[in-house]
Design an enzyme around this catalytic site. Structure first.
Site, mmCIF file in Angstrom:
data_model
loop_
_atom_site.group_PDB
_atom_site.id
_atom_site.type_symbol
_atom_site.label_atom_id
_atom_site.label_comp_id
_atom_site.label_asym_id
_atom_site.label_seq_id
_atom_site.Cartn_x
_atom_site.Cartn_y
_atom_site.Cartn_z
ATOM 1 C CD GLU A 1 -5.603 14.664 -15.134
ATOM 2 O OE1 GLU A 1 -6.018 13.547 -15.080
ATOM 3 O OE2 GLU A 1 -4.716 15.057 -15.989
ATOM 4 C CG HIS B 1 3.576 9.614 -24.751
ATOM 5 N ND1 HIS B 1 2.138 9.448 -24.735
ATOM 6 C CD2 HIS B 1 3.742 10.644 -23.886
ATOM 7 C CE1 HIS B 1 1.605 10.393 -24.028
ATOM 8 N NE2 HIS B 1 2.326 10.922 -23.408
ATOM 9 C CG HIS C 1 -1.672 13.848 -23.509
ATOM 10 N ND1 HIS C 1 -0.758 15.061 -23.901
ATOM 11 C CD2 HIS C 1 -0.652 13.201 -22.749
ATOM 12 C CE1 HIS C 1 0.357 15.001 -23.300
ATOM 13 N NE2 HIS C 1 0.537 13.730 -22.865
ATOM 14 N NE ARG D 1 -1.646 16.241 -12.943
ATOM 15 C CZ ARG D 1 -0.993 15.444 -12.017
ATOM 16 N NH1 ARG D 1 -1.400 15.737 -10.758
ATOM 17 N NH2 ARG D 1 -0.333 14.622 -12.343
ATOM 18 C CG HIS E 1 -3.748 8.719 -24.999
ATOM 19 N ND1 HIS E 1 -4.420 9.055 -23.887
ATOM 20 C CD2 HIS E 1 -2.413 8.791 -24.869
ATOM 21 C CE1 HIS E 1 -3.527 9.253 -22.886
ATOM 22 N NE2 HIS E 1 -2.352 9.346 -23.575
ATOM 23 N NE ARG F 1 -3.840 -2.221 2.279
ATOM 24 C CZ ARG F 1 -3.708 -3.196 3.177
ATOM 25 N NH1 ARG F 1 -2.807 -2.782 4.013
ATOM 26 N NH2 ARG F 1 -4.384 -4.276 3.186
ATOM 27 C CG ASN G 1 -4.188 15.396 -20.042
ATOM 28 O OD1 ASN G 1 -3.440 14.782 -19.934
ATOM 29 N ND2 ASN G 1 -5.427 15.574 -19.218
ATOM 30 C CE LYS H 1 -2.203 12.649 -14.775
ATOM 31 N NZ LYS H 1 -2.503 12.913 -16.211
ATOM 32 C CD GLU I 1 4.354 15.385 -23.088
ATOM 33 O OE1 GLU I 1 4.336 16.288 -22.322
ATOM 34 O OE2 GLU I 1 3.821 14.474 -23.741
ATOM 35 C CE LYS J 1 3.430 16.801 -15.315
ATOM 36 N NZ LYS J 1 3.764 15.549 -16.085
#
Lengths: 360, 360
Positions: free
Chosen positions: A234, A262, A245, A238, A249, A118, A242, A140, A182, A224
């Site tokens: 997010e 990516h 993105h 935030r 994607h 955990r 993206n 992330k 990026e 960032k």
């Protein structure tokens, strides 16, 4: 060396950026609280940088797990290999995982750290430009699922990030360009001055000039970090990170993970977002032209792959995480340095943008 | 109906306890923020309670995933079936997972909720006494690994818990006793008055008297909530909740998951902790006797299985999560209602305790 701090209350952490940082014990050790340290890396990076990283960690109960290299291994099976290694060596909850590699390694090791017992400690040593400016900030972590990218994961902050610019020397040109995508993104979404700096200095960056890289990495991380500190989970601004993105994607999924990098997919995705914004009347043609020029100079593709139909593209966009109850929302541009999240675009213009952007 | 609140700042949530709560739309709906709801349950519970739960969720985009029943299915493969279902139905990040079942279902659905798209909403409808008094509070979720129990997981708080005492009518006697073990635990670690109440009312509880059950569930949750609110991430006093667990995990692992119920293993584990405490001179013989009596009246085993040698038992205890850099630490008793975490016990007395506690 430059050091930035990502301010997240009790989970704040430093990002050290510069040459010769790999294996700097003085930087690594303040971030480690137990005796057990597991380096997670891959078959490409291990021969290049593992020994140097290990040198900075002598004196610990140090173990290493070496994974296959590639986005196609960012899945639950590979994650399980990290758990296996941790349990075989009886690692306890005070252990530290060190991610030595690009974004895939950072995402895998980060999610393993988030979920092992955990949650255990985590250090990032990103070895690609993309990982240095993207994965270093934001917490992330996660893995892909056959039905979607990054569908399984957690927010988990590292204790420390070492971005060693020397590791960029071995990056191939495509990987460098993917990182530059990026970097350009931060200029586009919220930092017009940085975008102008990039237009002046792109040739230094593609020539891997150390000072230019340190400036660009630090400025990207700073941008960032400001966004993430304001919105760790997010919900609001935030989402601007993206940009490109949802389009990107779709390309990555449509072409099969790993065919496009990516950053390449995000680069083309940002241009598609700019083109749709222009069709909406939010951006002028000169701005779209500047964006396409900068992407091209960075060595990035600017066209949708010929294999993908507009219909397939739209279908893949609909499964993206950014689809809310309210329908598809996209990050679009109202100027260079001024991104917005909006569901208020004309679907016909989206279709027209995709139709016009096909290669060949 | 009684309602408690677990106070965790912005992640505070209610626990509703009483008969006839299953499918109470007025209690469920305030905890749901999107349109998509996935009920996660198992093959035993579905025929009994699924229809009632669904009735409280009409009007949503409602899906169900029915898993096999048993601790042996609390693993990454079963977890992946939940991800599959979420992705096949294109569930987005505003979706809600509802765990309808015992502790295994709560742990699986909770970890799926913690990790799907890096975290979605989660409601618990625990249908066993153990889950009502244990999993309802604390936010622990996760799965087992072949090398250890609960080794992979996350802290993830539910938005709401419905503990419907009517669902306890179908529990078999072993399951009821397993829940009573955890209830006795709260008395032992911090609530001597509650322990005395349990000595007076154990026969009402084994007869499943509704008022006695509501009192015992609420008092248990309140005790746990106080501990968790003070220490959400388990660094300090929360460790006291593990009374009996290091011993218990050794039994569960040694016998194979699912042979002993978790609560049965914890029950015997608490007695072992009491016996070791007595050998240390911290507890008197009369107190150990009261504990053994209460466990026996609850229908719980009080002996180590004959198949397990003391050496095997000690080896299994060493892999337990509670082993820190500093060696094995155990939750022990300095009185009824006064547990402590301590590494300061004599290993020879631990061995003697285990030797003496074997069945037959």
């Amino acid at each position: 060396m430059k050091t930035l701090y990502v301010e997240l209350g009790e989970r704040s952490y430093p990002i050290h950026i510069g040459p010769g940082l790999l294996g700097r014990a003085d930087l690594l050790q303040p971030a480690i609280h137990g005796r057990q340290v597991m380096i997670v890396t891959n078959e490409t990076i291990a021969p290049l940088y593992l020994a140097a990283a290990q040198a900075g960690l002598s004196g610990y109960d140090l173990q290493t797990v070496i994974l296959p290299d590639g986005e196609q291994y960012k899945n639950l099976d590979t994650l399980n290999r990290i758990y296996d290694a941790l349990l075989e060596h009886r690692f306890n909850r005070k252990c530290t995982l060190v991610a030595l590699g690009g974004g895939v390694i950072g995402d895998l090791a980060g999610f393993a750290a988030a979920s092992y017992q955990r949650g255990v400690d985590f250090i990032q040593i990103p070895t690609t430009l993309l990982a240095q400016v993207d994965s270093s900030v934001g917490g992330k972590t996660g893995v892909n699922h056959p039905l979607g990218k990054n569908m399984i994961g957690a927010f988990h902050q590292p204790n420390c990030v070492l971005a060693d610019t020397d590791t960029l020397a071995t990056l191939d040109d495509r990987q460098l360009a993917a990182g530059l995508a990026e970097i350009i993104k931060y200029g586009l979404i919220r930092d017009a001055d940085f975008f102008a700096w990039l237009e002046k200095n792109m040739d230094l960056l593609t020539a891997r000039d150390t000072d230019a890289l340190i400036f660009a990495i630090a400025r990207s991380c700073l941008n960032k970090a400001e966004v993430v500190a304001a919105d760790e989970r997010e919900s609001g601004q935030r989402a601007l990170l993206n940009l490109g993105h949802t389009f990107g994607h779709a390309i990555e999924t449509g072409m099969g993970y790993g065919t496009w990098l990516h950053g390449e997919a995000v680069g083309t995705g940002m241009l598609l977002a700019a083109q749709l914004s222009a069709r909406q009347g939010w951006l002028d043609a000169g701005e779209v032209e500047r964006i396409e020029q900068l992407l091209t100079r960075a060595g990035l593709p600017t066209r949708i792959p010929g294999e993908m139909s507009t219909r397939q593209f739209l279908d893949l966009m609909a499964v993206d995480k950014k689809v809310m109850d309210s329908g598809l929302r996209l990050v679009l541009l109202k100027g260079i340095g001024a991104a917005v999240v909006s569901g208020d675009f004309d679907p016909d213009l989206l279709r027209a943008t995709l139709d016009a952007a096909h290669a060949g």
